[in-house]
Design an enzyme around this catalytic site. Structure first.
Site, PDB file in Angstrom:
ATOM      1  N   ASP A   1      65.930 -29.049 -39.748  1.00 44.27           N
ATOM      2  CA  ASP A   1      65.796 -28.228 -38.544  1.00 44.27           C
ATOM      3  C   ASP A   1      65.020 -29.014 -37.495  1.00 44.27           C
ATOM      4  O   ASP A   1      63.869 -29.406 -37.734  1.00 44.27           O
ATOM      5  CB  ASP A   1      65.047 -26.939 -38.923  1.00 44.27           C
ATOM      6  CG  ASP A   1      65.008 -25.927 -37.788  1.00 44.27           C
ATOM      7  OD1 ASP A   1      65.687 -26.146 -36.762  1.00 44.27           O
ATOM      8  OD2 ASP A   1      64.280 -24.926 -37.940  1.00 44.27           O
TER       9      ASP A   1
ATOM     10  N   GLU B   1      70.330 -27.310 -36.466  1.00 37.92           N
ATOM     11  CA  GLU B   1      69.941 -27.240 -37.875  1.00 37.92           C
ATOM     12  C   GLU B   1      71.164 -27.215 -38.780  1.00 37.92           C
ATOM     13  O   GLU B   1      72.240 -26.774 -38.374  1.00 37.92           O
ATOM     14  CB  GLU B   1      69.022 -26.051 -38.166  1.00 37.92           C
ATOM     15  CG  GLU B   1      69.553 -24.715 -37.740  1.00 37.92           C
ATOM     16  CD  GLU B   1      68.552 -23.597 -38.056  1.00 37.92           C
ATOM     17  OE1 GLU B   1      68.341 -23.321 -39.256  1.00 37.92           O
ATOM     18  OE2 GLU B   1      68.012 -23.011 -37.111  1.00 37.92           O
TER      19      GLU B   1
HETATM   20 MG   LIG Z   1      65.112 -25.800 -34.652  1.00 37.56          MG
END
Ligand SMILES: [Mg+2]
Length: 394
Positions: A11, A107
């Site tokens: 992420d 992500e």
């Molecule tokens: Mg993010």
């Protein structure tokens, strides 16, 4: 018992805001809010970590962000730039494994089970390699969770943000212990509402949830939710990582009996198709962050145009507004033979819980109810009385 897997959830940290800070050093160290100006309607698409210390969060109304931090710097998003950086990030992932499932532009889940033997069976080496490439080549940071499944990997990537790495242990007793002290709100899909509901039952931590007898959970939440909550409280999740190129898209197309020149007909067609796409997204349990339209004219010239959204959606009106905006930008100059609306890639993970909104960078924001509720009611009525039972005004 399925074979043991190793999943990464990668992420990017405060993605849009970090790209802005990278490209404009004057913004470094400052509270930066991506998502338009505070005097207009709209929501925050991303906030820098400096802005987050003021309580500013994604999906918060920009006006509220301004109230919390008037000295924040509000920048209009540059979706085209974020999209290009996103492609670079994903190509780094794909150097490791073809099993990459995007969750959003910033992500993804990576199933690295099959790649591990090339890295001395050490998933941390893969995670650090990815983080180093993102840092060196893109001058951005990412956080990574390593775990036996998607639920735990996603939960883990969030634990050491920003610029962090978390490794979830592998055995069931270790997983139980790892989860126990965390707040129930950490569980994927447990939003503010469910959290409040759980808290009324005296359930605050995952430990509380693990200890609550199943029949008590069923009484409070119904059979389906109770079993789901119970499984997640133990970190169980066997959903596979869906490869990007085998990933489904959902689209709806229509060829007119006669080529159409009337924009009102085009718009009505897009509305119907948007509703069809939205209904199928909801039915399949998907969200999308990219809407496209397809146009074919009387000379059989075909174009497709797409728009990436700042947040995933599955709402009819979001899809329809985006499709309409794309049509307006690419207004056909010849009679239209075929029109289509589509959504792809799809994700089964909404990034932002609660109200899904879009149009963060342009105004006016679509006027729409704040949740899926209306869409769900329409879905139910149409399932019962037929597709044409209810129609929205154009
Ligand atoms: Mg993010």
């Amino acid at each position: 018992m399925p074979a043991a897997r190793t999943i990464l959830h990668v992420d990017m940290d405060a993605f849009f805001a970090s790209v802005e800070q990278r490209d404009n050093p004057a913004l470094l160290g400052k509270p930066v809010v991506v998502g338009g100006s505070p005097d207009k309607r709209g929501v925050v698409a991303a906030a820098s970590y400096e802005a987050r210390t003021f309580g500013i969060r994604s999906a918060m109304p920009t006006r509220e962000a301004y109230r919390r931090c008037p000295e924040a710097i509000f920048v209009k998003g540059r979706m085209a730039v974020y999209s290009a950086v996103s492609k670079q990030v994903f190509s780094i992932f794909e150097d490791i494994t073809p099993l990459v499932q995007p969750v959003s532009v910033d992500e993804a889940f990576l199933d690295i089970t099959g790649a591990l033997h090339l890295w001395e069976n050490d998933p941390v080496r893969i995670a650090e390699h990815i983080r180093a490439r993102i840092r060196n080549e893109l001058r951005l940071t990412a956080s990574v969770g390593i775990a036996p499944n998607k639920f735990l990997a996603k939960l883990a990537s969030d634990l050491n943000k920003p610029d962090g790495l978390s490794l979830v242990p592998r055995t069931q007793p270790e997983i139980d212990a790892f989860l126990a002290p965390l707040a129930v709100g950490r569980i994927w899909g447990v939003g503010k509402k469910t959290e409040a509901q759980l808290s009324r039952h005296g359930i605050h931590t995952i430990d509380d949830l693990q200890r609550t007898p199943l029949d008590q959970l069923i009484q409070g939440f119904g059979e389906h939710s109770a079993r789901h909550l119970r499984a997640l409280s133990r970190g169980l999740d066997d959903r596979p990582v869906h490869e990007r190129d085998t990933e489904k898209s959902i689209s709806s197309e229509h060829t007119f009996d006669q080529d159409q020149t009337d924009p009102a007909v085009w718009r009505a067609c897009l509305l119907e198709q948007s509703e069809d796409v939205g209904r199928r997204l909801r039915k399949g349990g998907f969200w999308t962050q990219c809407i496209h339209i397809k146009l074919r004219n009387d000379r059989f010239e075909t174009i497709t145009r797409q728009q990436t959204l700042a947040l995933p959606t599955r709402r009819d009106l979001d899809i329809h507004h985006t499709a309409l905006a794309l049509l307006q930008k690419n207004a056909p100059s010849r009679p239209v033979r075929l029109l289509g609306v589509g959504a792809s890639p799809l994700t089964d993970t909404p990034v932002v819980p609660g109200p899904q909104q879009l149009d963060l960078f342009s105004e006016p924001a679509p006027i729409a109810p704040p949740s899926d509720k209306l869409d769900e009611v329409l879905d139910a009525l149409r399932a019962k009385y037929g597709k044409n039972a209810l129609k929205r005004g154009g």
